[in-house]
Design a protein around this motif. Structure first.
Motif, PDB file in Angstrom:
ATOM      1  N   UNK A 130       0.731  -1.083  -0.230  1.00 64.52           N
ATOM      2  CA  UNK A 130      -0.151   0.091  -0.024  1.00 64.52           C
ATOM      3  C   UNK A 130       0.993   1.269   0.192  1.00 64.52           C
ATOM      4  N   UNK A 131       2.216   1.237   0.404  1.00 70.87           N
ATOM      5  CA  UNK A 131       3.074   2.230   0.569  1.00 70.87           C
ATOM      6  C   UNK A 131       4.265   2.219  -0.579  1.00 70.87           C
ATOM      7  N   UNK A 132       4.673   1.119  -0.784  1.00 72.62           N
ATOM      8  CA  UNK A 132       5.813   1.097  -1.724  1.00 72.62           C
ATOM      9  C   UNK A 132       5.402   0.585  -3.143  1.00 72.62           C
ATOM     10  N   UNK A 133       5.618   1.297  -4.156  1.00 73.46           N
ATOM     11  CA  UNK A 133       5.278   1.095  -5.516  1.00 73.46           C
ATOM     12  C   UNK A 133       5.740  -0.319  -6.024  1.00 73.46           C
ATOM     13  N   UNK A 134       6.974  -0.674  -5.622  1.00 73.51           N
ATOM     14  CA  UNK A 134       7.718  -1.674  -6.186  1.00 73.51           C
ATOM     15  C   UNK A 134       7.816  -3.019  -5.366  1.00 73.51           C
ATOM     16  N   UNK A 135       6.833  -3.156  -4.254  1.00 71.86           N
ATOM     17  CA  UNK A 135       6.762  -4.064  -3.490  1.00 71.86           C
ATOM     18  C   UNK A 135       5.291  -4.961  -3.624  1.00 71.86           C
ATOM     19  N   UNK A 136       5.425  -6.081  -3.694  1.00 73.58           N
ATOM     20  CA  UNK A 136       4.047  -6.969  -3.562  1.00 73.58           C
ATOM     21  C   UNK A 136       4.589  -8.144  -2.897  1.00 73.58           C
ATOM     22  N   UNK A 137       3.245  -8.666  -2.185  1.00 75.79           N
ATOM     23  CA  UNK A 137       3.633  -9.984  -1.464  1.00 75.79           C
ATOM     24  C   UNK A 137       2.600 -11.148  -2.174  1.00 75.79           C
ATOM     25  N   UNK A 138       3.296 -12.416  -2.121  1.00 75.79           N
ATOM     26  CA  UNK A 138       2.740 -13.358  -2.911  1.00 75.79           C
ATOM     27  C   UNK A 138       2.667 -14.623  -1.740  1.00 75.79           C
ATOM     28  N   UNK A 139       1.477 -15.336  -1.366  1.00 74.86           N
ATOM     29  CA  UNK A 139       1.716 -16.585  -0.793  1.00 74.86           C
ATOM     30  C   UNK A 139       1.684 -17.769  -1.338  1.00 74.86           C
ATOM     31  N   UNK A 140       2.493 -18.676  -0.839  1.00 77.30           N
ATOM     32  CA  UNK A 140       2.558 -19.994  -1.545  1.00 77.30           C
ATOM     33  C   UNK A 140       1.769 -21.172  -0.979  1.00 77.30           C
ATOM     34  N   UNK A 141       1.672 -22.442  -1.405  1.00 77.83           N
ATOM     35  CA  UNK A 141       0.718 -23.712  -0.856  1.00 77.83           C
ATOM     36  C   UNK A 141       1.606 -24.038   0.372  1.00 77.83           C
ATOM     37  N   UNK A 142       2.901 -23.907   0.584  1.00 79.88           N
ATOM     38  CA  UNK A 142       3.493 -24.507   1.611  1.00 79.88           C
ATOM     39  C   UNK A 142       3.606 -23.647   2.598  1.00 79.88           C
ATOM     40  N   UNK A 143       2.950 -22.498   2.854  1.00 79.48           N
ATOM     41  CA  UNK A 143       3.096 -21.675   3.921  1.00 79.48           C
ATOM     42  C   UNK A 143       3.892 -20.516   4.103  1.00 79.48           C
TER      43      UNK A 143
END
Length: 893
Positions: free
Chosen positions: A728-741
């Motif tokens: 929400x505050x950094x334009x170059x950062x995103x988070x991704x969740x995986x199937x192994x936790x």
């Protein structure tokens, strides 16, 4: 069985290295140390601790040095095969055990590992009997054995063998010192007549004669320079010596004094200086500058350390080197979340510290059909969790079936819309409970913003009874979606659409339309306003039909209940076949407008609390206004499909020329980038034309208007991606969740080919990710898992605070990638043109070869025939069959 055993005897220096043959008994036990390694009856085994306990052959307890064997029944081993199959330690020798004639097998403990493993199995009855009852050695064999042992001590002189080089002479040659340069030999001769002649020395001017003076200057000679490759240095143990010094060095001693009490004027001196004109003029001159300095001291802190705060903000909420997410809190409903997973998460838009979670039963379609009767007895809920009470949910929204997506209304956060697994849309109105949940969070105060306290300081409300809220309206089953609704969005309050998909100004001034997509290959637009003006007769009709309206259910959307139909239904056709694309997620062009309504939300919520009429209670009031069309409005949007495709299409409808029905337009672009179902299609909060899509095992970033492909496409990840969200505050950062936790954190300023870091959150699949900004110094991220637990983690300083030029840097990166795609497209066109030209040249060459005239073909055949005659003549002359005279006649022929 081996009749003899070959042994290498080393006894003293006489018989070293002598090989002899010693006869062995028919079978000797390992305890006597005479069994041969080549015996075919021995099968080494590895028995683990678990196997030893199963068969009661534990080392040093059941099997010892005195009794190193154990008899195991054949039936017990077969039972172990049935229980553990290939995991059984006897599985490698299963064939031997099956063919064993007896009922009990002998397993011997190999303490010294003579056969390589800790146990071995004797595979025959004869071997077992020889081990348990070893035969006595006959006297003749004893005499023969003693006779052979006496022969072992016969002296045999050593025999010299030829030298076998192992490379040591090369090392000796390298270590030897050799002359690297050739020696120069000088021979000086003199005539015999000059022997014994007198020698006279005289002076001579060196400058007058040219060759008399020779200067010998020094110069490096490569022939005499030696390079030291290795040096042997010996050192003794010496104590460590350390020199220390200070910055100030006293070169010479100097006397110094210190004043330890202040010097003060006397009373007479004070009166004289107070009446002096010099002092008054000085005070008048410096008064202005002193006032300015005092004002500056009030405005800013003059004692702040500029080096620590250089180009950075205060770091009281975390160290800049800390880049890991910190566990803050977790929510789990211990009563209602059995065998349920979290499907969607949404933070409350106005109440800080309040989060809503939808849950669904973890069952497949076949299991849902099988347990349909039991599922009807279990409530399908949306839970409201508060930071003040991590155990008991504050509200529970009931629905007819499991909710897989829901959204708060941007105009009024008390209005909630959700999509069910059966294809229905559910509406809730929690206006009557708004004061309760806000008082729970803020402790009874009406402050705009609550401050989060540590968990051990919070005092939750004593009332632990959760409030169940029934839904206001449910869409029609016959006219809505046929399968699970995978995504839902509110259209902004700035526009609305009609049945043709044309865009007009919003008449009501509030969000009144929804868009949903479902696994039934359709995208539907819904309008919560009544299509016709309501009359008082409708309520009377319901009373006549004996439809009882519960007292706790508000009548806000009563006109929609079980009769709500979609305004527009769009099918994404594949074109060539009768099949359609199956949408999973979508992103509209104007989604970002919903995020700029925070101030409006607070104002509207205040007006409702003050007693004013809620606009959603009078929805038919805005239907009388005239529709004003909006020109140059982009009606295109991105859609992610279940097959891994990304579609850029238009929601406007067009009439079919043959049937006259309203049909959806063909997709503008279709890209097959992901290798699995797309579960995230989200626009960047900083750039309206940048879209993030996540599906399968990879990630892609798109720019609206660029039809050549994605700006960024990652390689396959080690595990499948299941959820994702922009920062929400950094334009170059995103988070991704995986199937192994695990959660992968991408930072495009640091790396663009792989995640900047990965962190483990839980032991199961991550189902949803939703960040939230609490303040300028503190951010949280909600991560939901497959087992129904909601993890709240605090985002570190480095992932929440952007750098000074991060927005411009990312914009430059996207522009550079656009130019790169344009360059690739140009190169493709050039290559295609070159390929076409090469194909044309090849065709021209082929046509030239086939378009020869008849005269050219006859001339070529004549030349080939003449060359053949010459070769024939030369061959006959060389073989002696043709002479020169005959050659002439042959030529005449």
């Amino acid at each position: 069985m081996c009749p003899r055993i070959r042994k290498k005897v080393q006894h003293g220096s006489k018989n070293a290295g002598t090989l002899v043959w010693i006869p062995a008994p028919p079978f000797s036990t390992p305890r006597e140390g005479k069994m041969a390694v080549c015996h075919p009856e021995i099968y080494p085994l590895v028995l683990t601790t678990q196997t030893q306990e199963i068969f009661n052959c534990r080392i040093d307890e059941d099997v010892t040095d005195e009794q190193p064997y154990k008899l195991i029944k054949k039936e017990d081993i077969f039972a172990d095969f049935q229980n553990r199959a290939a995991v059984s330690d006897f599985y490698p020798v299963r064939k031997v055990i099956q063919e064993y004639p007896g009922d009990e097998l002998l397993v011997v403990y190999d303490k010294d590992f003579r056969y390589g493993l800790n146990f071995y199995l004797i595979g025959t009855e004869e071997g077992k009997e020889n081990y348990l009852n070893p035969p006595e050695i006959a006297e003749e064999q004893e005499d023969y054995k003693e006779h052979i042992i006496e022969d072992l001590y016969v002296y045999r002189p050593p025999v010299s063998k030829p030298w076998v080089s192992l490379g040591s002479e090369k090392e000796i040659e390298e270590e030897s010192v050799k002359e690297s340069t050739k020696q120069i030999t000088y021979m000086i001769s003199r005539k015999r007549s000059k022997f014994g002649a007198p020698i006279k020395f005289s002076d001579q001017n060196a400058s007058s004669v040219k060759d008399a003076y020779i200067e010998c200057t020094a110069y490096p000679d490569r022939n005499f320079t030696l390079k030291q490759l290795e040096k042997d240095v010996g050192m003794q143990v010496v104590p460590k010596v350390k020199d220390t010094s200070t910055q100030t060095r006293w070169t010479y001693p100097k006397n110094a004094t210190t004043q330890y009490y202040p010097r003060e004027f006397s009373e007479e001196e004070k009166e004289i200086f107070g009446q002096s004109k010099t002092l008054s003029d000085f005070l008048n001159n410096v008064s202005v500058s002193v006032e300015i300095a005092l004002q500056q001291n009030e405005i800013m802190n003059t004692f702040v350390d500029d080096w620590k705060c250089l180009a950075e903000e205060e770091s009281t909420f975390g160290d800049k080197t800390d880049t890991h997410l910190k566990e803050y809190q977790s929510f789990t409903d211990l009563h209602n979340l059995k065998e349920k997973m979290v499907t969607s998460v949404s933070w409350h838009p106005t109440i800080y510290g309040l989060i809503a979670v939808s849950v669904a039963v973890r069952l497949s379609l076949e299991e849902r059909v099988h347990f349909s009767g039991k599922l009807l007895l279990q409530p399908s809920l949306i839970l409201f969790w508060s930071f003040s009470d991590p155990i008991h949910p504050q509200l529970m929204l009931e629905s007819p079936d499991d909710i897989f997506c829901f959204k708060f209304c941007p105009s009024d956060p008390n209005i909630i819309a959700g999509g069910c697994i059966n294809g229905q849309i559910v509406m809730w109105d929690i206006t009557a409970h708004a004061d309760r949940i806000e008082n729970i969070k803020t402790g009874g105060s009406r402050s705009k913003k609550a401050t989060l306290k540590p968990m051990f300081l919070l005092e939750p409300d004593s009332n632990k009874e959760a409030t169940y809220i029934r839904h206001c309206a449910v869409s029609s089953i016959e006219n809505g979606h046929k399968k699970v609704i995978t995504d839902i969005h509110w259209l902004p309050d700035t526009f609305e659409i009609n049945r043709m998909g044309s865009v007009f100004e919003n008449r009501s001034g509030i969000c009144c339309q929804l868009v949903t997509c479902s696994a039934d290959c359709t995208i539907c637009f819904w309008d919560i306003r009544p299509q016709k003006a309501l009359t008082p007769q409708s309520v009377e009709k319901k009373k006549e039909e004996n439809i009882e309206i519960p007292f706790d259910v508000p009548s806000t959307f009563l006109h929609l209940d079980l009769s709500w139909k979609p305004l527009i239904k769009i099918r994404l056709s594949k074109g060539e076949t009768s099949l359609d694309h199956c949408p999973t997620k979508l992103s509209l062009n104007e989604d970002s407008l919903c995020k700029s309504q925070d101030k409006v939300l607070l104002a509207q919520s205040k007006t409702v609390k003050a007693g004013e009429m809620n606009p959603y209670y009078n929805l038919e009031g805005g239907l009388a206004n005239h529709l004003k069309p909006i020109e140059d409005f982009c009606t295109k949007f991105f859609v992610g499909t279940e097959e891994g495709g990304v579609i850029y299409t238009d929601w406007k409808m067009e009439r079919d020329s043959e049937t006259g029905r309203l049909m959806a337009k063909k997709p503008v672009n279709l890209y097959t980038v992901h290798d699995g179902a797309v579960h995230t299609v989200q626009r960047s909060p900083f750039y309206k034309d940048i879209v993030l899509t996540i599906g399968g095992w990879n990630v892609a970033i798109w720019k609206e208007g660029i039809s050549t492909g994605p700006l960024l496409q990652s390689s396959c990840a080690p595990k499948k991606y299941t959820a994702g969200h922009w920062s929400l505050t950094r334009p170059g950062v995103f988070y991704i969740g995986r199937e192994d936790g695990y959660i992968d954190i991408w930072d495009l300023l640091e790396k663009t080919h792989e995640p900047a870091q990965s962190q483990n959150i839980c032991i199961t699949m991550i189902t949803y990710i939703k960040p939230w900004t609490f303040s300028a110094k503190q951010q949280f991220i909600a991560i939901a898992d497959y087992y129904g637990t909601l993890h709240i983690l605090e985002i570190p300083w480095t992932l929440s605070h952007p750098s000074t030029n991060e927005v411009s840097s990312m914009n430059y990166y996207f522009e550079r990638e656009v130019k790169h795609l344009e360059y690739i497209e140009q190169r493709k066109k050039i290559r295609d043109q070159e390929k076409k030209e090469m194909e044309l040249e090849l065709e021209k060459k082929k046509t030239k070869t086939y378009q020869k005239s008849k005269e050219q073909l006859e001339a070529e055949l004549k030349m080939d025939y003449e060359s053949y005659l010459e070769l024939e003549e030369t061959t006959l002359i060389n073989l002696g069959f043709l002479k020169v005279a005959e050659k002439m006649s042959f030529m005449d022929l």
